[in-house]
Design a protein around this motif. Structure first.
Motif, mmCIF file in Angstrom:
data_model
loop_
_atom_site.group_PDB
_atom_site.id
_atom_site.type_symbol
_atom_site.label_atom_id
_atom_site.label_comp_id
_atom_site.label_asym_id
_atom_site.label_seq_id
_atom_site.Cartn_x
_atom_site.Cartn_y
_atom_site.Cartn_z
ATOM 1 N N ARG A 122 0.737 -1.222 -0.091
ATOM 2 C CA ARG A 122 -0.089 0.006 0.110
ATOM 3 C C ARG A 122 0.951 1.316 -0.001
ATOM 4 N N GLY A 123 2.202 1.075 0.062
ATOM 5 C CA GLY A 123 3.145 2.288 -0.106
ATOM 6 C C GLY A 123 3.100 2.966 1.163
ATOM 7 N N ILE A 124 2.968 2.089 2.421
ATOM 8 C CA ILE A 124 3.228 2.720 3.584
ATOM 9 C C ILE A 124 4.360 2.403 4.275
ATOM 10 N N GLY A 125 5.326 3.177 4.925
ATOM 11 C CA GLY A 125 6.311 2.873 5.400
ATOM 12 C C GLY A 125 6.182 2.514 6.956
ATOM 13 N N ILE A 126 7.208 2.074 7.678
ATOM 14 C CA ILE A 126 6.987 1.545 9.069
ATOM 15 C C ILE A 126 8.256 2.383 9.658
ATOM 16 N N VAL A 127 7.793 2.851 10.860
ATOM 17 C CA VAL A 127 9.113 3.017 11.833
ATOM 18 C C VAL A 127 8.669 2.455 13.088
ATOM 19 N N ARG A 128 9.677 1.694 13.506
ATOM 20 C CA ARG A 128 9.479 1.155 14.801
ATOM 21 C C ARG A 128 10.491 1.511 15.696
ATOM 22 N N LEU A 129 9.994 2.252 16.773
ATOM 23 C CA LEU A 129 10.898 2.818 17.883
ATOM 24 C C LEU A 129 10.808 1.733 19.127
ATOM 25 N N LEU A 130 12.052 1.006 19.587
ATOM 26 C CA LEU A 130 12.173 0.216 20.233
ATOM 27 C C LEU A 130 11.928 0.933 21.510
ATOM 28 N N PRO A 131 11.183 0.228 22.801
ATOM 29 C CA PRO A 131 11.272 0.715 24.150
ATOM 30 C C PRO A 131 12.466 0.721 24.744
ATOM 31 N N ASP A 132 12.797 1.660 25.645
ATOM 32 C CA ASP A 132 14.273 1.590 26.372
ATOM 33 C C ASP A 132 14.590 0.172 26.876
ATOM 34 N N SER A 133 13.593 -0.645 27.197
ATOM 35 C CA SER A 133 14.004 -1.972 28.089
ATOM 36 C C SER A 133 14.689 -2.929 26.763
ATOM 37 N N GLN A 134 14.503 -2.417 25.632
ATOM 38 C CA GLN A 134 15.104 -3.202 24.528
ATOM 39 C C GLN A 134 16.169 -2.806 23.613
ATOM 40 N N VAL A 135 16.822 -1.936 24.377
ATOM 41 C CA VAL A 135 17.853 -1.281 23.715
ATOM 42 C C VAL A 135 19.250 -1.365 24.618
ATOM 43 N N LEU A 136 20.317 -1.947 23.986
ATOM 44 C CA LEU A 136 21.299 -1.970 24.879
ATOM 45 C C LEU A 136 22.217 -1.037 24.482
ATOM 46 N N TRP A 137 22.487 0.156 25.325
ATOM 47 C CA TRP A 137 23.698 1.308 24.974
ATOM 48 C C TRP A 137 25.081 0.748 25.297
ATOM 49 N N GLN A 170 20.911 -2.608 19.451
ATOM 50 C CA GLN A 170 22.249 -2.447 20.154
ATOM 51 C C GLN A 170 22.646 -0.994 19.696
ATOM 52 N N ASN A 171 22.585 -0.014 20.325
ATOM 53 C CA ASN A 171 23.042 1.516 20.113
ATOM 54 C C ASN A 171 22.205 2.063 19.183
ATOM 55 N N ARG A 172 20.993 1.452 19.124
ATOM 56 C CA ARG A 172 19.731 2.051 18.024
ATOM 57 C C ARG A 172 18.650 1.638 18.718
ATOM 58 N N ALA A 173 17.638 2.626 18.419
ATOM 59 C CA ALA A 173 16.230 2.306 19.002
ATOM 60 C C ALA A 173 15.174 2.682 17.711
ATOM 61 N N PHE A 174 15.819 3.172 16.727
ATOM 62 C CA PHE A 174 15.195 3.618 15.531
ATOM 63 C C PHE A 174 15.400 2.771 14.349
ATOM 64 N N TYR A 175 14.260 2.224 13.790
ATOM 65 C CA TYR A 175 14.262 1.093 12.665
ATOM 66 C C TYR A 175 13.236 1.595 11.817
ATOM 67 N N GLY A 176 13.774 2.129 10.707
ATOM 68 C CA GLY A 176 12.604 2.945 9.648
ATOM 69 C C GLY A 176 12.573 1.887 8.112
ATOM 70 N N PHE A 177 11.584 1.809 7.588
ATOM 71 C CA PHE A 177 11.640 1.097 6.401
ATOM 72 C C PHE A 177 10.562 1.878 5.373
ATOM 73 N N GLY A 178 10.671 2.227 4.522
ATOM 74 C CA GLY A 178 9.774 2.831 3.173
ATOM 75 C C GLY A 178 10.341 3.097 2.166
ATOM 76 N N ASP A 179 9.610 3.182 0.859
ATOM 77 C CA ASP A 179 10.182 3.461 -0.173
ATOM 78 C C ASP A 179 11.526 2.811 -0.550
ATOM 79 N N ASN A 180 11.360 1.338 -0.295
ATOM 80 C CA ASN A 180 12.478 0.487 -0.603
ATOM 81 C C ASN A 180 14.068 1.270 0.035
ATOM 82 N N HIS A 181 13.720 1.913 1.216
ATOM 83 C CA HIS A 181 14.962 2.290 1.899
ATOM 84 C C HIS A 181 14.941 2.210 3.131
#
Length: 198
Positions: A122-137, A170-181
């Motif tokens: 449908r041409g909709i991108g996704i951004v998943r923001l991991l909760p703090d409890s799921q990120v290892l800094w 690991q050192n990232r909470a932002f995961y985005g995908f859309g427009d084949n990027h």
């Protein structure tokens, strides 16, 4: 008496993050001005009703012949997986206002595979923001060259982060995908879409 400050909603967090990126002045767009809105209502295609979107970015004058861009962000927080029906509901909401916007679902939840496929079709991108409890800094001492290699985007990690509810970043909470990027942060996502529209 509870003195604990209220946590911002996901929608408020997204609005604040996008506003910080735009206010930083690092993004350049031929489509000035670039503005971010929260809960802005847009007239439906039929002209008879309004549809409110969680967070939107308007670049340029939307009715201008010189070009314009609309980026729409629908925020879906909660528990469990993000389902195909929720993706379809977002798509219906976007279609009411014309469907010409670049659209993203922003969530803290993992997606079911059929929901991920539906969003892509449908041409909709996704951004998943991991909760703090799921990120290892981790603090790592490294040179600028090794940092570039360390910070590179790995497609397998991104897919796991989007689809696995227990994924540990690991050192990232932002995961985005859309427009084949793949997008590792808000700046890269906005730069891609504002450049593409210019």
């Amino acid at each position: 008496m509870n003195n604990k400050p209220e946590e911002a909603t996901l929608q408020e967090q997204i609005y604040d993050a996008l506003k910080r990126v735009l206010d930083s002045g690092r993004l350049k767009s031929r489509l000035a001005p670039v503005r971010v809105f929260q809960n802005k209502a847009y007239i439906s295609r039929d002209g008879w009703s309004e549809s409110s979107l969680d967070v939107t970015i308007e670049a340029g004058q939307l009715d201008s012949k010189d070009g314009s861009a609309l980026l729409a962000f629908v925020c879906l927080d909660g528990e469990g997986y993000l389902t195909r029906n929720e993706v379809l509901s977002c798509y219906d909401q976007l279609e009411k206002i014309g469907g010409s916007a670049a659209a993203f679902i922003v969530t803290t939840r993992a997606l079911r595979k059929d929901a991920f496929k539906e969003a892509g079709s449908r041409g909709i991108g996704i951004v998943r923001l991991l909760p703090d409890s799921q990120v290892l800094w981790l603090n790592i001492n490294m040179s600028p060259l090794s940092f570039r290699e360390y910070d590179r985007i790995d497609a397998n990690d991104f897919m796991n982060a989007l689809l696995d509810p227990t994924y540990m970043g690991q050192n990232r909470a932002f995961y985005g995908f859309g427009d084949n990027h793949l997008f590792g942060d808000w700046s890269s996502l906005l730069a891609h879409h504002l450049d593409k529209s210019a």
